[in-house]
Design a protein around this motif. Structure first.
Motif, mmCIF file in Angstrom:
data_model
loop_
_atom_site.group_PDB
_atom_site.id
_atom_site.type_symbol
_atom_site.label_atom_id
_atom_site.label_comp_id
_atom_site.label_asym_id
_atom_site.label_seq_id
_atom_site.Cartn_x
_atom_site.Cartn_y
_atom_site.Cartn_z
ATOM 1 N N GLU A 34 -24.980 8.098 -0.033
ATOM 2 C CA GLU A 34 -23.657 7.033 0.462
ATOM 3 C C GLU A 34 -24.199 6.329 1.558
ATOM 4 O O GLU A 34 -24.603 7.493 2.563
ATOM 5 C CB GLU A 34 -22.355 7.573 0.373
ATOM 6 C CG GLU A 34 -21.412 6.381 0.525
ATOM 7 C CD GLU A 34 -20.028 6.913 0.447
ATOM 8 O OE1 GLU A 34 -19.373 6.596 -0.504
ATOM 9 O OE2 GLU A 34 -19.428 7.612 1.536
ATOM 10 N N ARG A 80 -22.710 4.138 4.944
ATOM 11 C CA ARG A 80 -21.507 3.412 5.509
ATOM 12 C C ARG A 80 -21.908 2.680 6.767
ATOM 13 O O ARG A 80 -22.604 3.210 7.552
ATOM 14 C CB ARG A 80 -20.370 4.359 5.737
ATOM 15 C CG ARG A 80 -19.804 4.699 4.339
ATOM 16 C CD ARG A 80 -18.326 5.732 4.838
ATOM 17 N NE ARG A 80 -18.069 5.983 3.264
ATOM 18 C CZ ARG A 80 -16.776 5.374 2.764
ATOM 19 N NH1 ARG A 80 -16.443 4.506 3.436
ATOM 20 N NH2 ARG A 80 -16.182 5.874 1.674
ATOM 21 N N ALA A 94 -22.113 1.570 0.468
ATOM 22 C CA ALA A 94 -22.736 1.308 -0.781
ATOM 23 C C ALA A 94 -23.151 2.731 -1.111
ATOM 24 O O ALA A 94 -23.678 3.657 -0.318
ATOM 25 C CB ALA A 94 -23.974 0.295 -0.853
ATOM 26 N N GLU A 139 -22.626 3.301 -9.646
ATOM 27 C CA GLU A 139 -22.652 2.426 -8.419
ATOM 28 C C GLU A 139 -21.507 2.201 -8.100
ATOM 29 O O GLU A 139 -20.369 1.624 -8.948
ATOM 30 C CB GLU A 139 -23.600 1.140 -8.895
ATOM 31 C CG GLU A 139 -23.882 0.322 -7.509
ATOM 32 C CD GLU A 139 -22.577 -0.794 -7.455
ATOM 33 O OE1 GLU A 139 -22.080 -1.151 -6.360
ATOM 34 O OE2 GLU A 139 -22.248 -1.102 -8.510
ATOM 35 N N ARG A 140 -21.253 2.302 -6.505
ATOM 36 C CA ARG A 140 -19.702 1.797 -6.138
ATOM 37 C C ARG A 140 -20.344 1.359 -4.735
ATOM 38 O O ARG A 140 -20.901 1.725 -3.963
ATOM 39 C CB ARG A 140 -18.826 2.830 -5.998
ATOM 40 C CG ARG A 140 -17.474 2.452 -5.416
ATOM 41 C CD ARG A 140 -16.657 3.605 -5.465
ATOM 42 N NE ARG A 140 -16.964 4.702 -4.455
ATOM 43 C CZ ARG A 140 -16.034 5.535 -4.179
ATOM 44 N NH1 ARG A 140 -14.650 5.799 -4.608
ATOM 45 N NH2 ARG A 140 -16.352 6.557 -3.309
ATOM 46 N N SER A 141 -19.837 -0.158 -4.344
ATOM 47 C CA SER A 141 -19.785 -0.480 -3.247
ATOM 48 C C SER A 141 -18.723 -1.403 -2.605
ATOM 49 O O SER A 141 -17.764 -1.754 -3.635
ATOM 50 C CB SER A 141 -21.168 -1.375 -3.173
ATOM 51 O OG SER A 141 -21.062 -2.456 -3.837
ATOM 52 N N GLU A 142 -18.672 -1.534 -1.409
ATOM 53 C CA GLU A 142 -17.293 -2.240 -0.901
ATOM 54 C C GLU A 142 -17.643 -3.154 0.363
ATOM 55 O O GLU A 142 -18.361 -2.359 1.251
ATOM 56 C CB GLU A 142 -16.406 -1.198 -0.656
ATOM 57 C CG GLU A 142 -14.909 -1.772 -0.377
ATOM 58 C CD GLU A 142 -13.802 -0.716 -0.046
ATOM 59 O OE1 GLU A 142 -13.395 -0.511 -1.145
ATOM 60 O OE2 GLU A 142 -13.517 -0.465 1.102
ATOM 61 N N THR A 180 -14.727 -4.500 -4.028
ATOM 62 C CA THR A 180 -15.116 -3.489 -4.464
ATOM 63 C C THR A 180 -15.854 -3.562 -5.742
ATOM 64 O O THR A 180 -15.220 -4.065 -6.695
ATOM 65 C CB THR A 180 -14.051 -2.144 -4.425
ATOM 66 O OG1 THR A 180 -13.327 -2.266 -3.249
ATOM 67 C CG2 THR A 180 -14.840 -1.022 -4.649
ATOM 68 N N SER A 181 -16.990 -2.937 -6.045
ATOM 69 C CA SER A 181 -17.825 -3.130 -7.327
ATOM 70 C C SER A 181 -18.142 -1.703 -7.789
ATOM 71 O O SER A 181 -18.332 -0.850 -7.014
ATOM 72 C CB SER A 181 -19.178 -3.902 -6.996
ATOM 73 O OG SER A 181 -18.790 -5.130 -6.389
#
Length: 795
Positions: free
Chosen positions: A406, A408, A430, A462-465, A491-492
């Motif tokens: 991750e 940031r 992300a 996958e996680r992103s913001e 947020t995805s």
């Protein structure tokens, strides 16, 4: 060797007599001679005596003889000194002093220049200044020894023959080591051959070889003191370890123990501080367990019988291991690296073999590692985290969430225009996340419990913001302050839940979040009495939150608190009262702080996220209390009361209550009282209870298991304090009417040794109920004999 000697002798009431250079010269009372060095760069030798004479290169001195060379001082009744070889032969009441070294002997042959010498029938002492050490009893006394013969090899080394050594008072030592040969390295160590440890003149332990610290640093490589114990769970315990300190900045210990009823235990610890801004540590603890007999059950949960009709059994191992690793490093360019890695093989292992109650009942395993840099109000982070919670021990059920890798990026709120109170900030990240949990399911017919898989995501989801925000703080004089912030959060996700089934389809959430923080004027009153100045302040606060854009909350996979964001429209209002007291020009003390808060929800369903009859945990609910309370739509949160009383630091008390306006009772209560009336006396009592039993069906979810526990601890003194010290306490579960943990430790420390006794009882259900009796003899500057290890002490 050419030496120039000047003789000047005075006799009171007598005639001064000079003889020729070929004859010897008589010397009278308090004769003194300065003998020049034989070569440049060497110091002169100073010889004083009541009487002295010279024959060639030899000086013969009698009565209160004293030789001084640099910082070395040799005294005796009679001395024969050779100016050519620098050899002094001393007899009668020999005293030798240099730096922190002091020796008394019957006779000595000593080379003044080299510092080498042989002493016979010796008593010596070496003073040492020790660093404070929380893991060891430290004595300021010097190292004292008596020996038949002592050879001084050089300025820092002594060979000691047929001797005893101690740091106690030498006339009546509580303990001492007797040895056939010892090598003393001043300010470092004492190494002994055929060492016999005696306590009050009673031989207790024999060591073919033993090494103990004898300097400022109480670390020394070598085998540790063996451990002997006998417990109801482990059986007879015998173990030992090796400690290795190759450098000043690192050490390592490795040990093993035999458990007669269970198997083998291993432990290791590594510590290093290679640079000032870098620290590294690692620990390992494991048990290879033979297992305990357990009944064999069939599919219906009934015992299986053998041909004789007896229940069959099988050995079930409870062995496992724990691993810990920590790293903290400050690097160039403002970068900082931190790692906190933990591993636990099973909760059963921890319950069965953890040495303390606190370690045994901890079911959470957290891991975190990050690399971060802060510059000009911005922050860059690269991180990896994981969280594992063991929900049940038998059978084992766990939930595992991982976030790695991750990245940031964030910034503090900054104003681009100096004259406008408008601030901008942002948070963005992300990375990839993973979830793997299990469920314990009971068969409604047989009651047999089985473990079934829960939500298991791909290894990397996958996680992103991205969340930019604008903040506008406004203030109208000292009376009113309003801070408004608005955040747009996108947020995805790479996967989602549809009908409870995991689907690898992307999902996006875009929310608008409005927060208004209103600070009305503070009401104050100040008055004075004979005891000083007093101040009472009342601070009201109102916070409005509005979040929209969270649709289909059930489709989000719960990884952490980011997925507990819901739509909300609520007010949070609170009143905080404070009482201050100040004496003279001293700093004011915050004697009493009492905060009462509650929330009102305009949308009791939180955008349709709340599911009646289940336990709902949202960010909007956590802002009031960390304990779940919403199992149905509701307008009001519980009233949270937090009262803290801390007069002058000797007494601290905190009472926290949650009063549920729907259930019309106190649902959670916590009380903590700490009393420290004197430097050595302390008393602590803590009580915590939960009673969130449900309302009438169908909204009768169990929010938290009911609990009511009390913990009490009282102590006097400290682990290394001189005199008597004691610590004791217990943990009592009111709901189960069980004493979970009882402990008491009593110790006495003298100037050079101490003794500790401890009783401890652990009641951890069917897995472990154990009574432990421990004792240790604490030897100053050396270590601990017994089965009460320092890391297991109560102090």
């Amino acid at each position: 060797m050419g030496l120039g000697h000047k003789f000047g002798v005075a006799y009171q009431g007598r005639v001064l007599l000079f003889l020729t250079a070929s004859l010897f010269a008589l010397r009278g009372a308090a004769a003194q001679e300065n003998i020049p060095p034989s070569s440049p760069g060497q110091a002169s030798v100073r010889l004083e005596a009541d009487q002295q004479r010279k024959e060639g290169d030899l000086y013969f001195a009698d009565g209160k003889v004293e030789i001084q060379y640099r910082n070395l001082r040799l005294r005796a009744d009679q001395v024969q000194y050779n100016t050519k070889t620098y050899l002094a032969t001393a007899r009668g009441h020999v005293l030798f002093d240099v730096d922190s070294q002091h020796i008394t002997a019957d006779s000595a042959d000593f080379n003044v220049q080299s510092g080498e010498g042989l002493f016979e029938h010796v008593r010596g002492e070496v003073s040492m200044e020790h660093k404070p050490n929380t893991n060891m009893l430290v004595s300021p006394n010097p190292l004292v020894f008596e020996a038949q013969e002592v050879r001084r090899v050089d300025a820092r080394t002594y060979w000691i023959e047929h001797a005893w050594l101690t740091v106690c008072e030498p006339d009546k030592p509580s303990w001492k080591f007797s040895t056939s040969h010892a090598t003393l390295h001043v300010d470092r160590t004492v190494a002994m051959l055929n060492a016999n440890f005696q306590l009050f003149r009673i031989p207790l332990l024999y060591f073919p070889y033993a090494s103990v610290p004898a300097g400022r640093n109480l670390r020394k490589s070598g085998f540790l003191i063996p451990e002997f114990a006998d417990t109801s769970v482990k059986g007879f315990v015998f173990g030992d370890g090796y400690y290795w300190a190759p450098k000043e900045w690192t050490d390592f210990s490795l040990g093993a123990a035999y458990l007669s009823r269970r198997g083998w235990q291993q432990n290791g610890e590594f510590r290093a501080k290679p640079w000032e801004n870098v620290s590294i540590s690692a620990k390992y603890f494991g048990v290879i367990d033979r297992g305990l007999p357990a009944p064999v059950l069939n599919a219906q949960g009934n015992p299986v019988l053998d041909s004789s009709g007896n229940p069959e059994s099988v050995l079930e191992s409870q062995g496992g291991h724990t691993v810990q690793f920590k790293l903290d490093a400050q690097m160039r360019g403002g970068w900082r690296a931190v790692a906190d890695v933990n591993q636990l093989s099973s909760l059963i292992f921890q319950l069965a073999f953890a040495p303390t109650f606190g370690e045994a009942v901890n079911s959470e395993v957290r891991n975190a590692g990050f690399l971060t840099n802060n510059f000009r109000g911005f922050s860059v982070d690269f991180a990896a985290t994981s969280y594992k919670n063991f929900v049940n021990a038998q059978p084992q059920v766990s939930a595992d969430v991982r976030g790695a890798p991750e990245a940031r990026f964030s910034s503090v709120d900054q104003a681009p225009w100096k004259n406008l109170p408008i601030y901008f900030g942002m948070d963005a990240f992300a990375g990839a996340v993973h979830r793997d949990d299990e469920n314990l399911v009971s068969d409604p017919t047989t009651g047999v419990e089985t473990v079934q898989p829960g939500i298991i995501t791909p290894a990397f989801v996958e996680r992103s913001e991205v969340a930019p925000r604008v903040v506008v703080p406004l203030r109208w004089g000292p009376w009113l302050g309003v801070t408004t912030s608005y955040t747009v959060r996108t947020t995805s996700y790479g996967a989602q839940l549809i009908g409870g089934t995991l689907v690898n389809d992307p999902l996006r959430r875009t929310t608008g979040e409005l927060n208004i923080d209103l600070r009305p004027p503070t009401l104050e009153r100040v008055w004075e009495t004979k005891s000083g100045k007093w101040k009472h302040a009342i601070d009201p606060e109102i916070e409005y939150n509005y979040v929209q854009g969270v649709n289909q909350f059930a489709r989000f996979i719960l990884f952490d608190e980011d997925e507990t964001l819901t739509g909300t429209n609520d007010f949070v209002y609170s009143i905080t009262q404070r009482l201050f007291h100040r004496t003279g020009d001293a700093q004011a003390n915050d004697l009493v702080t009492w905060k009462i808060a509650q929330a009102y929800y305009f949308d009791p369903t939180f955008g349709g996220a709340l599911v009646p009859g289940t336990r709902n945990v949202f960010q909007a609910l956590d802002s009031i209390t960390p304990f779940a309370f919403a199992d149905e739509p509701r307008r009001f949160s519980p009233i949270d009361s937090d009262l803290v009383i801390s007069p002058a630091g000797k007494y601290d008390a905190e009472v926290r209550l949650d009063y549920d306006t729907v259930r019309h009772r106190i649902t959670t209560a916590g009380t903590l009282l700490k009393i420290h009336p004197t430097e050595n006396l302390n008393f602590t009592v803590a009580q915590f209870s939960i009673d969130n039993t449900a309302v009438l069906p169908p909204h009768n979810a169990v929010l938290q298991p009911p609990a009511n526990q009390i913990r009490v601890q009282v102590g006097y003194g400290a682990s290394n304090r001189r005199g008597w010290n004691a610590e004791g306490g217990f943990s009592y579960d009111v709901k189960q009417d069980t004493l979970q943990n009882e402990f008491v430790e009593v110790s006495y420390n003298g100037s050079c040794c101490g003794i500790s006794f401890e009783y401890r009882r652990l009641s951890l259900g069917v897995i472990r109920t154990e009574n432990q009796f421990r004792v240790s003899l604490n030897i100053a500057n050396i270590g601990t004999f017994g089965n009460l290890r320092r890391q297991e002490k109560l102090f």
